[in-house]
Design a protein around this motif. Structure first.
Motif, short mmCIF file in Angstrom:
data_model
loop_
_atom_site.label_atom_id
_atom_site.label_comp_id
_atom_site.label_asym_id
_atom_site.label_seq_id
_atom_site.Cartn_x
_atom_site.Cartn_y
_atom_site.Cartn_z
N GLU A 63 0.74 -1.05 0.08
CA GLU A 63 -0.12 -0.07 -0.09
C GLU A 63 0.83 1.30 0.00
O GLU A 63 1.97 1.43 0.86
N GLN A 64 0.56 2.24 -0.82
CA GLN A 64 0.94 3.60 -0.80
C GLN A 64 0.24 4.52 -0.20
O GLN A 64 -1.08 4.51 -0.38
N ARG A 65 0.86 5.31 0.69
CA ARG A 65 -0.03 6.69 1.19
C ARG A 65 0.51 7.73 0.46
O ARG A 65 1.63 8.25 0.63
N VAL A 66 -0.49 8.22 -0.34
CA VAL A 66 -0.22 9.51 -1.26
C VAL A 66 -0.30 10.80 -0.31
O VAL A 66 0.46 11.71 -0.46
N SER A 67 -1.42 10.83 0.43
CA SER A 67 -1.25 11.74 1.39
C SER A 67 -2.05 11.29 2.59
O SER A 67 -2.46 10.00 2.72
N ASP A 68 -2.44 11.77 3.77
CA ASP A 68 -2.95 11.64 4.85
C ASP A 68 -4.56 11.03 4.76
O ASP A 68 -4.77 10.33 5.41
N SER A 69 -5.10 11.30 3.60
CA SER A 69 -6.31 11.01 3.48
C SER A 69 -6.70 10.19 2.02
O SER A 69 -7.72 9.92 1.76
N PHE A 70 -5.45 9.83 1.57
CA PHE A 70 -5.66 8.80 0.38
C PHE A 70 -4.30 7.90 0.20
O PHE A 70 -3.30 8.23 0.50
N ARG A 71 -5.05 6.48 -0.05
CA ARG A 71 -4.01 5.50 -0.27
C ARG A 71 -4.41 4.69 -1.23
O ARG A 71 -5.56 4.47 -1.97
N LYS A 72 -3.46 4.01 -2.09
CA LYS A 72 -3.80 3.21 -3.19
C LYS A 72 -2.73 1.94 -3.08
O LYS A 72 -1.73 1.78 -2.54
N ARG A 73 -3.11 0.90 -3.92
CA ARG A 73 -2.28 -0.35 -3.77
C ARG A 73 -2.36 -1.06 -5.18
O ARG A 73 -3.53 -1.03 -5.95
N GLU A 74 -1.37 -1.25 -6.02
CA GLU A 74 -1.47 -2.05 -7.34
C GLU A 74 -1.45 -3.47 -7.37
O GLU A 74 -0.68 -4.01 -6.54
N LEU A 75 -2.08 -3.82 -8.25
CA LEU A 75 -2.40 -5.44 -8.55
C LEU A 75 -1.93 -5.46 -10.00
O LEU A 75 -2.51 -4.99 -10.83
N VAL A 76 -1.07 -6.16 -10.46
CA VAL A 76 -1.05 -6.81 -11.86
C VAL A 76 -1.22 -8.19 -12.28
O VAL A 76 -0.85 -9.07 -11.41
N VAL A 77 -2.29 -8.02 -13.11
CA VAL A 77 -2.76 -9.48 -13.50
C VAL A 77 -2.24 -9.69 -14.83
O VAL A 77 -2.41 -8.99 -15.99
N THR A 78 -1.89 -11.13 -15.19
CA THR A 78 -1.57 -11.67 -16.40
C THR A 78 -2.73 -12.41 -17.07
O THR A 78 -2.90 -13.36 -16.42
N THR A 79 -3.11 -11.94 -17.98
CA THR A 79 -4.28 -12.55 -18.67
C THR A 79 -3.68 -13.94 -19.31
O THR A 79 -2.37 -13.97 -19.70
N GLN A 80 -4.76 -14.88 -19.59
CA GLN A 80 -4.36 -16.20 -20.03
C GLN A 80 -4.91 -16.23 -21.62
O GLN A 80 -5.95 -16.83 -21.84
N GLU A 81 -3.98 -15.59 -22.50
CA GLU A 81 -4.46 -15.43 -23.93
C GLU A 81 -3.43 -15.75 -24.72
O GLU A 81 -2.23 -16.15 -24.21
N GLN A 82 -3.52 -15.96 -25.98
CA GLN A 82 -2.52 -16.30 -26.89
C GLN A 82 -1.31 -15.22 -26.86
O GLN A 82 -0.10 -15.78 -26.72
N TYR A 83 -1.61 -14.04 -26.53
CA TYR A 83 -0.68 -13.08 -26.35
C TYR A 83 -0.84 -12.55 -24.97
O TYR A 83 -1.56 -11.38 -24.91
N PRO A 84 -0.37 -12.89 -23.75
CA PRO A 84 -0.75 -12.86 -22.63
C PRO A 84 -0.40 -11.09 -22.27
O PRO A 84 0.63 -10.66 -22.66
N GLN A 85 -1.53 -10.47 -21.67
CA GLN A 85 -1.18 -8.89 -21.29
C GLN A 85 -0.98 -8.94 -19.86
O GLN A 85 -1.47 -9.70 -19.08
N ILE A 87 -1.80 -6.61 -16.83
CA ILE A 87 -2.85 -5.19 -16.64
C ILE A 87 -2.63 -4.70 -15.32
O ILE A 87 -2.87 -5.63 -14.30
N SER A 88 -2.21 -3.70 -15.38
CA SER A 88 -2.17 -3.22 -13.87
C SER A 88 -3.27 -2.41 -13.26
O SER A 88 -4.14 -1.73 -13.96
N ILE A 89 -3.78 -2.85 -12.21
CA ILE A 89 -5.07 -2.41 -11.48
C ILE A 89 -4.90 -1.81 -10.32
O ILE A 89 -4.04 -2.41 -9.35
N ASN A 90 -5.39 -0.48 -10.11
CA ASN A 90 -5.22 0.13 -8.89
C ASN A 90 -6.59 -0.15 -8.24
O ASN A 90 -7.61 -0.07 -8.67
N PHE A 91 -6.24 -0.35 -6.70
CA PHE A 91 -7.01 -0.30 -5.63
C PHE A 91 -7.10 0.78 -4.63
O PHE A 91 -5.76 1.05 -4.40
N VAL A 92 -7.94 1.66 -4.51
CA VAL A 92 -7.78 2.84 -3.83
C VAL A 92 -8.82 2.74 -2.52
O VAL A 92 -9.62 2.12 -2.30
N GLN A 93 -8.31 3.63 -1.54
CA GLN A 93 -9.10 3.72 -0.17
C GLN A 93 -9.18 2.27 0.74
O GLN A 93 -8.38 1.66 0.55
#
Length: 144
Positions: free
Chosen positions: A13-35, A37-43
């Protein structure tokens, strides 16, 4: 919208300010050409990632966000963000149909019958040759 795949990264988790926090998740898709995908979860959604580990198969419900930014010089730039709001685990999750397709059929409803295997089959063999070929444009019966 949803993204399915294998968890590659769960950042702290990252604290951007006293009132805002976020956390990054990266998911690898299961396709012929995997992607990756960076997904942010906030608060309060940051806490959803506490029970997940790298390597797990998940389905993440997301919202696409976009915003406009104007620099002090007047230049305009656009930024996109993918925000997660729900995460589910398990291999079977990625293969399930959306809930709307899992509802039971109404009473008295019958499944439509599938056509016979050869009902829409293409003709076999060559077409017979045309009897005549007329190049006169006036005899064309096409509407255009």
């Amino acid at each position: 919208m949803e993204v399915s795949g294998i968890i590659k990264v769960i950042n702290p988790e990252q604290r951007v300010s006293d009132s805002f926090r976020k956390r990054e998740l990266v998911v690898t898709t299961q396709e012929q050409y995997p992607q990756y995908i960076s997904i942010n979860f906030v608060q309060d959604k940051c806490d959803l990632l506490n029970n997940f580990q790298v390597g797990e198969e998940v389905r993440v419900s997301i919202n696409l966000r976009g915003r406009e930014w104007r620099s002090p010089q007047g230049e305009i730039k656009y930024f996109n963000d993918i925000q997660g709001w729900r995460i589910e685990r398990g291999a079977q999750v990625a293969q399930q149909a959306p809930p709307a397709y899992q509802q039971a059929a109404p009473t008295g409803y019958q499944q439509p019958q599938q056509p016979a295997a050869n009902q829409f089959a293409a003709p076999t063999g060559p077409f017979p040759p045309a009897d005549s070929y007329n190049t006169d444009a006036d005899s064309d019966d096409l509407p255009f």
